[in-house]
Structure formats: C-alpha cells, structure tokens
Scaffold this motif. Structure first.
Motif, PDB file in Angstrom:
ATOM      1  N   LEU A   1       0.944  -0.989  -0.099  1.00  0.00           N
ATOM      2  CA  LEU A   1       0.047  -0.003  -0.078  1.00  0.00           C
ATOM      3  C   LEU A   1       0.855   1.274   0.018  1.00  0.00           C
ATOM      4  CD1 LEU A   1      -2.850   1.205   0.434  1.00  0.00           C
ATOM      5  CD2 LEU A   1      -2.467   1.291   2.718  1.00  0.00           C
ATOM      6  N   PHE A   2       2.062   1.148   0.521  1.00  0.00           N
ATOM      7  CA  PHE A   2       3.008   2.146   0.734  1.00  0.00           C
ATOM      8  C   PHE A   2       3.848   2.438  -0.290  1.00  0.00           C
ATOM      9  CE2 PHE A   2       1.378   0.933   4.866  1.00  0.00           C
ATOM     10  CZ  PHE A   2       0.920   2.161   5.401  1.00  0.00           C
ATOM     11  N   LEU A   3       3.982   1.393  -1.426  1.00  0.00           N
ATOM     12  CA  LEU A   3       4.759   1.381  -2.146  1.00  0.00           C
ATOM     13  C   LEU A   3       4.739   1.364  -3.651  1.00  0.00           C
ATOM     14  CD1 LEU A   3       7.105  -1.825  -0.742  1.00  0.00           C
ATOM     15  CD2 LEU A   3       7.906   0.693  -0.750  1.00  0.00           C
ATOM     16  N   ASN A   4       3.275   1.438  -3.829  1.00  0.00           N
ATOM     17  CA  ASN A   4       2.889   1.231  -5.449  1.00  0.00           C
ATOM     18  C   ASN A   4       2.031   2.651  -5.414  1.00  0.00           C
ATOM     19  OD1 ASN A   4       3.672  -1.202  -5.916  1.00  0.00           O
ATOM     20  ND2 ASN A   4       1.835  -2.152  -5.087  1.00  0.00           N
ATOM     21  N   TYR A   5       2.000   3.030  -7.121  1.00  0.00           N
ATOM     22  CA  TYR A   5       1.146   4.066  -7.366  1.00  0.00           C
ATOM     23  C   TYR A   5      -0.220   3.738  -7.318  1.00  0.00           C
ATOM     24  CZ  TYR A   5       4.922   6.553  -9.674  1.00  0.00           C
ATOM     25  OH  TYR A   5       6.124   7.344 -10.100  1.00  0.00           O
ATOM     26  N   PRO A   6      -1.028   4.701  -7.098  1.00  0.00           N
ATOM     27  CA  PRO A   6      -2.664   4.237  -7.169  1.00  0.00           C
ATOM     28  C   PRO A   6      -3.113   3.833  -8.424  1.00  0.00           C
ATOM     29  CG  PRO A   6      -2.228   6.790  -6.907  1.00  0.00           C
ATOM     30  CD  PRO A   6      -0.952   5.827  -7.030  1.00  0.00           C
ATOM     31  N   THR A   7      -4.094   2.840  -8.463  1.00  0.00           N
ATOM     32  CA  THR A   7      -4.793   2.545  -9.566  1.00  0.00           C
ATOM     33  C   THR A   7      -6.260   2.740  -9.471  1.00  0.00           C
ATOM     34  OG1 THR A   7      -4.919   0.371  -8.809  1.00  0.00           O
ATOM     35  CG2 THR A   7      -2.971   0.900 -10.001  1.00  0.00           C
ATOM     36  N   ARG A   8      -6.957   2.628 -10.657  1.00  0.00           N
ATOM     37  CA  ARG A   8      -8.534   2.707 -10.697  1.00  0.00           C
ATOM     38  C   ARG A   8      -9.021   1.554  -9.629  1.00  0.00           C
ATOM     39  NH1 ARG A   8     -10.394   4.234 -16.633  1.00  0.00           N
ATOM     40  NH2 ARG A   8      -9.085   6.136 -16.885  1.00  0.00           N
ATOM     41  N   ASP A   9      -8.433   0.449 -10.124  1.00  0.00           N
ATOM     42  CA  ASP A   9      -8.817  -0.680  -9.248  1.00  0.00           C
ATOM     43  C   ASP A   9      -8.782  -0.669  -7.730  1.00  0.00           C
ATOM     44  OD1 ASP A   9      -9.809  -1.946 -11.428  1.00  0.00           O
ATOM     45  OD2 ASP A   9      -8.064  -3.321 -11.936  1.00  0.00           O
ATOM     46  N   ALA A  10      -7.409  -0.011  -7.286  1.00  0.00           N
ATOM     47  CA  ALA A  10      -7.406   0.246  -5.806  1.00  0.00           C
ATOM     48  C   ALA A  10      -8.362   1.016  -5.222  1.00  0.00           C
ATOM     49  CB  ALA A  10      -6.003   0.668  -5.660  1.00  0.00           C
ATOM     50  N   TYR A  11      -8.883   2.033  -6.095  1.00  0.00           N
ATOM     51  CA  TYR A  11      -9.962   2.728  -5.532  1.00  0.00           C
ATOM     52  C   TYR A  11     -11.278   2.361  -5.294  1.00  0.00           C
ATOM     53  CZ  TYR A  11      -6.224   6.844  -5.810  1.00  0.00           C
ATOM     54  OH  TYR A  11      -5.170   7.548  -5.721  1.00  0.00           O
ATOM     55  N   LEU A  12     -11.375   1.118  -6.087  1.00  0.00           N
ATOM     56  CA  LEU A  12     -12.575   0.718  -5.985  1.00  0.00           C
ATOM     57  C   LEU A  12     -13.447   0.385  -4.804  1.00  0.00           C
ATOM     58  CD1 LEU A  12     -15.320  -0.593  -7.474  1.00  0.00           C
ATOM     59  CD2 LEU A  12     -14.083  -2.829  -7.571  1.00  0.00           C
ATOM     60  N   PRO A  13     -12.893   0.073  -3.647  1.00  0.00           N
ATOM     61  CA  PRO A  13     -13.557  -0.049  -2.335  1.00  0.00           C
ATOM     62  C   PRO A  13     -13.780   1.206  -1.482  1.00  0.00           C
ATOM     63  CG  PRO A  13     -11.554  -1.729  -2.623  1.00  0.00           C
ATOM     64  CD  PRO A  13     -11.423  -0.668  -3.888  1.00  0.00           C
ATOM     65  N   VAL A  14     -12.862   2.413  -2.134  1.00  0.00           N
ATOM     66  CA  VAL A  14     -13.163   3.802  -1.594  1.00  0.00           C
ATOM     67  C   VAL A  14     -14.484   4.360  -2.307  1.00  0.00           C
ATOM     68  CG1 VAL A  14     -12.106   5.813  -1.104  1.00  0.00           C
ATOM     69  CG2 VAL A  14     -10.735   3.808  -1.493  1.00  0.00           C
ATOM     70  N   ARG A  15     -14.422   4.177  -3.567  1.00  0.00           N
ATOM     71  CA  ARG A  15     -15.709   4.807  -4.403  1.00  0.00           C
ATOM     72  C   ARG A  15     -16.836   4.062  -3.911  1.00  0.00           C
ATOM     73  NH1 ARG A  15     -11.868   3.849  -8.797  1.00  0.00           N
ATOM     74  NH2 ARG A  15     -13.293   2.220  -9.371  1.00  0.00           N
ATOM     75  N   GLN A  16     -16.756   2.676  -3.460  1.00  0.00           N
ATOM     76  CA  GLN A  16     -17.949   2.023  -2.873  1.00  0.00           C
ATOM     77  C   GLN A  16     -18.314   2.538  -1.589  1.00  0.00           C
ATOM     78  OE1 GLN A  16     -16.447  -2.108  -3.155  1.00  0.00           O
ATOM     79  NE2 GLN A  16     -17.566  -2.259  -5.222  1.00  0.00           N
ATOM     80  N   ALA A  17     -17.197   2.928  -0.654  1.00  0.00           N
ATOM     81  CA  ALA A  17     -17.538   3.566   0.536  1.00  0.00           C
ATOM     82  C   ALA A  17     -18.391   4.754   0.432  1.00  0.00           C
ATOM     83  CB  ALA A  17     -16.270   3.664   1.457  1.00  0.00           C
ATOM     84  N   VAL A  18     -17.973   5.639  -0.563  1.00  0.00           N
ATOM     85  CA  VAL A  18     -18.378   6.799  -0.939  1.00  0.00           C
ATOM     86  C   VAL A  18     -19.973   6.912  -1.162  1.00  0.00           C
ATOM     87  CG1 VAL A  18     -18.618   9.007  -2.400  1.00  0.00           C
ATOM     88  CG2 VAL A  18     -16.471   7.862  -1.663  1.00  0.00           C
ATOM     89  N   LEU A  19     -20.183   5.758  -2.175  1.00  0.00           N
ATOM     90  CA  LEU A  19     -21.728   5.624  -2.421  1.00  0.00           C
ATOM     91  C   LEU A  19     -22.397   5.076  -0.997  1.00  0.00           C
ATOM     92  CD1 LEU A  19     -21.513   3.414  -5.687  1.00  0.00           C
ATOM     93  CD2 LEU A  19     -21.965   5.819  -5.660  1.00  0.00           C
ATOM     94  N   GLN A  20     -22.227   4.309  -0.351  1.00  0.00           N
ATOM     95  CA  GLN A  20     -22.699   4.149   0.929  1.00  0.00           C
ATOM     96  C   GLN A  20     -22.916   5.360   1.970  1.00  0.00           C
ATOM     97  OE1 GLN A  20     -20.622   0.704   3.193  1.00  0.00           O
ATOM     98  NE2 GLN A  20     -21.350   1.827   5.016  1.00  0.00           N
ATOM     99  N   TRP A  21     -21.898   6.153   1.924  1.00  0.00           N
ATOM    100  CA  TRP A  21     -22.044   7.361   2.715  1.00  0.00           C
ATOM    101  C   TRP A  21     -23.149   8.232   2.095  1.00  0.00           C
ATOM    102  CZ3 TRP A  21     -20.191   9.606   6.830  1.00  0.00           C
ATOM    103  CH2 TRP A  21     -20.313  10.851   7.067  1.00  0.00           C
ATOM    104  N   LEU A  22     -23.383   8.301   0.830  1.00  0.00           N
ATOM    105  CA  LEU A  22     -24.393   8.915   0.002  1.00  0.00           C
ATOM    106  C   LEU A  22     -25.625   8.203  -0.056  1.00  0.00           C
ATOM    107  CD1 LEU A  22     -22.401  10.185  -3.036  1.00  0.00           C
ATOM    108  CD2 LEU A  22     -22.844  11.577  -1.090  1.00  0.00           C
ATOM    109  N   GLU A  23     -25.868   7.318   0.631  1.00  0.00           N
ATOM    110  CA  GLU A  23     -27.356   6.620   0.381  1.00  0.00           C
ATOM    111  C   GLU A  23     -28.325   7.557   1.198  1.00  0.00           C
ATOM    112  OE1 GLU A  23     -26.188   1.871   1.090  1.00  0.00           O
ATOM    113  OE2 GLU A  23     -27.147   2.995   2.522  1.00  0.00           O
ATOM    114  N   GLY A  24     -29.292   7.906   0.347  1.00  0.00           N
ATOM    115  CA  GLY A  24     -30.461   8.445   0.725  1.00  0.00           C
ATOM    116  C   GLY A  24     -30.334   9.982   0.164  1.00  0.00           C
TER     117      GLY A  24
END
Length: 467
Positions: free
Chosen positions: A136-159
């Motif tokens: 996690l501390f050695l790689n460049y970020p990728t779209r796939d790596a962000y997927l769980p974060v984007r899903q958490a944002v959707l959960q935050w936006l429910e309603g």
C-alpha cells in the motif's frame, strides 16, 4: 491618494500587469504606500503609466487576491491592513497562533469544526492503515485500488437525491476546491472559456477560473438564488459554457434555492447547452430539494467533501460526473494528480465505511448548531440569515455601517469576519453585509463574547461625516 507615489515601470521585465503589480508590491514593502492608502483609480493610473485600464485592473485584481490590496465597492482600492493579508483562513497559521496567544482574539473567517470524537476515529483509521500491507505504501494508485473507496462513498451518500449514480461516477479529489478545478479542467475546451457564477459567490469558483484562463461573469440573484431571466441574458451575451452554483447552501448568503426555481434554471441551461457545476460542500444535513444532478443527471457535475461534516484536515473531496462522462472526469484527475495517495484513500474508506461515522457527523451538526443559536440570540435583532445546519451566518449591516469599515472595526475588537466585498466580482456590487463563521475551536462562552463585541459595534455605528 493620500501619499506621493510616482510608479515607474522602466527596467522591469515580464507582462505589463505583472510589472504594475510588482511596482505596487515594492512600494508597500518599502513603506511608500502605507496601510489604508487609497490607490489611484484604474483609469487614472493607466493614463499616468500610458497603458490600458484593463492592464491596471488585472494588476489590482492580482494584488487583491493576494490580500495585499482591499477593494471596497463604491470607495476604491486600498492597501490592506497587514493582519488581513490572507487569501484564506485555511492557509494561515498566523490566525491560529494569534488565537492561541491572545484569548481575546477569535477568527470567524472560515468554519472550524468541533471535535465530537472524529479525531479518535481518524487516529484509529490511521493506525489500521499503518499496519496494512506494505505494498500500500510502495505502489502508485490505480483505479482498481480505489474501487473499495468509491463503494464506501456510495454508502456514505445513501438517501441523497443525486440521480443515477454508480461507483464509476465517483472521482476522489483533494477537497472540494480541487474537485471544482478538476471538473472545470474536464469541461473547458474553448480558447476563451466563460464561466457564470452568482453575483455574490464562493471565491473558489473565481480562483479555479483564473487558473484555467477563463472569464467569469456574474448572474443576478434574488432571495431564492439565481434569477432565471438574468441567467438567460448572461448566457446570450457571454456565450458561457458553464454555470457554477451552490443551490442548497449558498456561500456566502446562506440562501436556499427551492425546487421550482431549480427546475427553471435547468430549463434555461438545457436550452443553451450549458453544463452545471453544483457545489454542495457547505451542506451539513439533509438536502431540502433534489440536487441539480437529480434534476439533470446528463449535464450536472456535483462536488462535495467531508470538510464541513467531519474534518477539513484530510483534504478529501468527491466529484460526481454526469451520466456518460465519468471517463472524462477520471482522465482529468489522473492526468492532473494521478489520484489520492493510497494511504489517504484507505483512511477515507475506513472512515466512511464505519457505521459510527454518520453518528459522528450528526453530533458535529448538533454541536455546531449550538454556536449558531448563540449568534442568533445575540444578533437576532438585526437582519440575519441563518440555519442550524449551516456553519456560518449572513448579517446585513444596519444604516451607518459599510461592510469594509465594519470588518476593520471588528478586527480592532479581536473578531475577524469577512466582508461581502470578498465574494463579489471585481466589477460587481456588494451589499453592506458580512459573513460570520462558526468557530468550534473556541468555547461557547468565548464565541458568545465575540458575538457581544459585534453586537456592541452594530448598536453604535460611526457618526462622523466624510467630506
């Protein structure tokens, strides 16, 4: 002018407006132009220097944005007081240090969050991240790596009424301001793009436009926000491609745009092919009307953050693309900054996924509301716009006060607030009003004392007559 000053551009290099700005800056640094000195009108200085008024106006705007100068509508441009020379409280350590050293001093420039447990939650999330997979501390970020974060944002936006929304529509940004800039980078393509904003509007819209060499045009407002007929006229005259607006919590007035007015604005924008950038960063509670993205999901770009709900320290925001434009928005973000640092993105995921976090956000609103009520109880006899779930108040000043003079008088009493002039376009008109933000870093008692100092000023406007 109040002083003898003979500017000379000879021997200086660079664009003319920059040479004018450098000359004024040097005169201030050398003490030739003192605090409070009124500068010559734009046309007068342009005539003196044998350059165009537009060049001088650009130099004045540059220095006003820096905080070196202060423009007062109807009065002119002045050398600003040293303590006011900050573009944003967010960037100024001096204000925090001044508050720590002087209990009498209270900054109400920008909202400051109360801590109801989110600091502990952040520490807990950071501790988890510190023990995560070393990659996690050695790689460049990728779209796939962000997927769980984007899903958490959707959960935050429910309603929330945001229209059709999937994880692919979410782009992570470095706060709301970066979200606005990223959206505008995605949208603006013309050689001389034009952006529309409310006549009084969040300065970040203008800052982003300036970085992108875009022209900013103001649109008239009333008590419900943008006036549709004025929007129609502004689009016809300017050929604007983008409208930037804050319908749920307008910054700085705190006004709310009701559903019928939003529908009228969407109709005008759609008729002319204008894209809408919706800034939702100041909303702390539930929305009172469907967002523009819900009303026009094919042409609205929605920006929000956790800065007013949880903490501004993380500098995490989110931009939502219209349907069919998510790839364009992601590309702009990746080309610009690659994405959030992966450890920061993981902290965000943990925080937004934790079921306790929404309760923390509710507690933040409750505590901030206590400050708002203190302000209302103290200043309620004056013309005040406020809401329990908005971390600032908009105060229209009584007869006898001008906004710039009132902010200076408040500063002398140890209370820093923002004048309406700071939210107006340079060629626009600003009312005699001020924005007062909640400062949850001071006690309720100390905040109330600051409100009482403002009340004393309001009750005793200056009586002198200027000649």
């Amino acid at each position: 002018m109040g002083t003898i000053w003979s500017p000379d551009l000879d021997g200086k290099s660079g664009p003319k407006y920059q040479r004018v700005a450098d000359t004024i800056r040097a005169a201030v640094d050398d003490g030739i132009l003192q605090c409070g000195t009124k500068l010559p009108p734009v046309r007068e200085l342009a005539y003196q220097l044998r350059i165009t008024p537009g060049t001088v106006a650009r130099a004045y705007t540059l220095l006003t944005d820096e905080g070196l100068l202060q423009a007062e509508v109807g009065r002119g441009t002045f050398v600003a007081e040293k303590q006011n020379r900050v573009m944003d409280d967010v960037w100024s350590r001096e204000l925090h240090l001044q508050e720590a050293k002087d209990p009498h001093h209270v900054s109400l420039f920008s909202p400051r969050m109360v801590d109801v447990g989110q600091v502990s939650a952040l520490r807990e999330a950071m501790d988890k991240v510190s023990r995560a997979d070393p990659l996690l501390f050695l790689n460049y970020p990728t779209r796939d790596a962000y997927l769980p974060v984007r899903q958490a944002v959707l959960q935050w936006l429910e309603g929330h009424a945001l229209g059709p929304l999937g994880e692919a529509d979410v782009v992570l940004t470095h706060g709301g301001q970066n979200g606005i800039l990223t959206v505008l980078q995605t949208l603006l393509r013309d050689p001389q793009p034009v952006i529309l904003v409310e006549d009084l509007s969040y300065a970040g819209f203008r800052r982003a436009a300036e970085l992108l060499r875009a022209k900013v045009v103001g649109v008239a407002m009333d008590e419900q926000g943008i006036v549709p007929d004025s929007l129609e006229l502004a689009i016809r005259k300017s050929g604007a491609q983008v409208l930037c607006t804050s319908p749920e919590v307008h910054n700085p007035t705190g006004l709310f745009t009701p559903l019928k007015r939003r529908q009228e604005i969407v109709e005008v924008a759609r008729r002319h092919g204008v894209q809408i950038v919706e800034d939702d960063c100041y909303r702390m509670g539930e929305a009172k009307a469907p967002s523009y993205r819900a009303l026009a999901p094919d042409m609205t770009w929605h920006v929000f953050s956790i800065s007013k709900n949880l903490t501004p320290a993380l500098r995490v925001g989110f931009a939502l693309a219209p349907t069919g434009r998510s790839q364009d928005l992601r590309r702009a973000a990746e080309y610009s900054y690659f994405g959030l640092a992966q450890p920061l993105a993981e902290v965000t995921r943990i925080l937004l996924s934790d079921p306790r976090t929404k309760e923390l956000a509710r507690e933040v609103r409750k505590e901030m509301a206590k400050y708002v009520r203190v302000a209302v109880n103290t200043l309620g006899g004056f013309e005040l716009v406020w809401n329990d779930e908005v971390p600032f108040l908009w105060l229209k000043l009584p007869a006898g006060w001008r906004s710039a003079a009132f902010t200076r008088a408040a500063e002398a009493k140890g209370v820093q607030i923002r004048s309406a002039d700071e939210f107006a376009l340079r060629d626009g008109r600003a009312p005699n009003a001020v924005r007062i933000c909640v400062n949850g870093h001071v006690s309720l008692k100390r905040f109330e004392e600051a409100m009482q100092r403002l009340r004393a000023l309001l009750d005793n406007p200056p009586e002198q007559i200027s000649v």
